[in-house]
Scaffold this motif. Structure first.
Motif, short mmCIF file in Angstrom:
data_model
loop_
_atom_site.label_atom_id
_atom_site.label_comp_id
_atom_site.label_asym_id
_atom_site.label_seq_id
_atom_site.Cartn_x
_atom_site.Cartn_y
_atom_site.Cartn_z
N ASP A 107 8.48 -1.96 8.79
CA ASP A 107 9.00 -0.62 8.50
C ASP A 107 8.85 0.27 9.72
O ASP A 107 7.87 0.19 10.45
CB ASP A 107 8.26 0.03 7.33
CG ASP A 107 8.71 -0.48 5.97
OD1 ASP A 107 9.81 -1.06 5.89
OD2 ASP A 107 7.97 -0.27 4.99
N ASP A 167 4.81 7.43 -2.84
CA ASP A 167 4.45 6.16 -3.48
C ASP A 167 5.25 4.98 -2.93
O ASP A 167 5.16 3.87 -3.45
CB ASP A 167 4.61 6.26 -4.99
CG ASP A 167 6.05 6.51 -5.43
OD1 ASP A 167 6.88 6.89 -4.58
OD2 ASP A 167 6.33 6.33 -6.63
N TYR A 168 6.00 5.19 -1.85
CA TYR A 168 6.75 4.09 -1.22
C TYR A 168 5.76 3.00 -0.79
O TYR A 168 4.71 3.29 -0.24
CB TYR A 168 7.53 4.61 0.00
CG TYR A 168 8.19 3.52 0.79
CD1 TYR A 168 9.42 3.01 0.39
CD2 TYR A 168 7.59 2.98 1.92
CE1 TYR A 168 10.03 1.99 1.11
CE2 TYR A 168 8.19 1.97 2.64
CZ TYR A 168 9.41 1.47 2.23
OH TYR A 168 10.01 0.46 2.94
N SER A 169 6.11 1.76 -1.03
CA SER A 169 5.25 0.63 -0.67
C SER A 169 5.56 0.20 0.76
O SER A 169 6.64 -0.30 1.05
CB SER A 169 5.49 -0.53 -1.64
OG SER A 169 4.65 -1.59 -1.31
N VAL A 170 4.60 0.40 1.66
CA VAL A 170 4.77 0.10 3.08
C VAL A 170 4.80 -1.41 3.29
O VAL A 170 3.98 -2.14 2.73
CB VAL A 170 3.62 0.73 3.91
CG1 VAL A 170 3.74 0.34 5.37
CG2 VAL A 170 3.63 2.24 3.76
N LYS A 171 5.78 -1.87 4.10
CA LYS A 171 5.93 -3.29 4.38
C LYS A 171 5.90 -3.50 5.90
O LYS A 171 6.22 -2.60 6.66
CB LYS A 171 7.24 -3.80 3.81
CG LYS A 171 7.35 -3.70 2.31
CD LYS A 171 8.67 -4.17 1.80
CE LYS A 171 9.74 -3.14 1.67
NZ LYS A 171 9.49 -1.87 1.12
N GLU A 230 0.07 -4.80 6.89
CA GLU A 230 0.10 -4.05 5.65
C GLU A 230 -1.23 -3.38 5.33
O GLU A 230 -1.27 -2.34 4.70
CB GLU A 230 0.51 -4.95 4.49
CG GLU A 230 1.98 -5.30 4.52
CD GLU A 230 2.40 -6.07 3.29
OE1 GLU A 230 1.79 -5.89 2.23
OE2 GLU A 230 3.34 -6.85 3.41
N MET A 243 0.85 -1.17 0.00
CA MET A 243 0.00 0.00 0.00
C MET A 243 0.90 1.23 0.00
O MET A 243 1.93 1.25 0.66
CB MET A 243 -0.89 -0.02 1.24
CG MET A 243 -1.75 1.22 1.37
SD MET A 243 -2.81 1.24 2.83
CE MET A 243 -3.86 -0.13 2.50
N ARG A 244 0.48 2.26 -0.72
CA ARG A 244 1.24 3.52 -0.78
C ARG A 244 1.37 4.15 0.60
O ARG A 244 0.47 4.05 1.42
CB ARG A 244 0.53 4.52 -1.69
CG ARG A 244 0.57 4.20 -3.15
CD ARG A 244 -0.26 5.22 -3.93
NE ARG A 244 0.16 6.59 -3.67
CZ ARG A 244 0.86 7.34 -4.52
NH1 ARG A 244 1.21 6.83 -5.69
NH2 ARG A 244 1.20 8.56 -4.23
N LYS A 256 -1.32 6.83 1.44
CA LYS A 256 -2.61 6.20 1.72
C LYS A 256 -2.58 5.50 3.08
O LYS A 256 -3.53 5.57 3.84
CB LYS A 256 -2.97 5.22 0.61
CG LYS A 256 -4.35 4.63 0.76
CD LYS A 256 -4.72 3.78 -0.44
CE LYS A 256 -6.13 3.25 -0.28
NZ LYS A 256 -6.53 2.45 -1.42
N TRP A 257 -1.47 4.83 3.40
CA TRP A 257 -1.34 4.14 4.68
C TRP A 257 -1.43 5.13 5.84
O TRP A 257 -2.11 4.87 6.82
CB TRP A 257 0.00 3.39 4.72
CG TRP A 257 0.15 2.47 5.89
CD1 TRP A 257 -0.21 1.16 5.94
CD2 TRP A 257 0.68 2.78 7.18
NE1 TRP A 257 0.06 0.64 7.18
CE2 TRP A 257 0.62 1.62 7.95
CE3 TRP A 257 1.20 3.94 7.75
CZ2 TRP A 257 1.06 1.58 9.27
CZ3 TRP A 257 1.64 3.90 9.06
CH2 TRP A 257 1.57 2.73 9.81
#
Length: 74
Positions: free
Chosen positions: A45, A38-42, A62, A1-2, A5-6
């Motif tokens: 993190d 636009d980093y993809s949260v994992k 996530e 997820m961006r 947005k997260w």
């Protein structure tokens, strides 16, 4: 997820546009580095939000629900 947005879904930042602007201005760090919106949260993190006070959270899920899916660390 961006990332933007997260941040909005978890309730840490109220609006996605504000989250996006904060990322673009360098106020949001992921694992100690400035992160783009636009980093993809994992899971795992470490997200730091630099505002009048420093907020540090560790991602535990996530796809969070509002207020759930992260742990605030001090």
């Amino acid at each position: 997820m961006r990332l933007d947005k997260w941040l909005k879904i978890t309730g840490l930042i109220k609006r996605r546009t504000i989250a996006k602007e904060m990322c673009e201005c360098g106020f949001v760090l992921v694992n100690g580095r400035v992160a783009k919106p636009d980093y993809s949260v994992k899971v795992g993190d470490r997200i730091e939000i630099v505002s009048p006070k420093l907020i540090t959270v560790i991602v535990e899920d996530e796809l969070p629900k509002r207020g759930i899916g992260y742990k605030i660390s001090t």
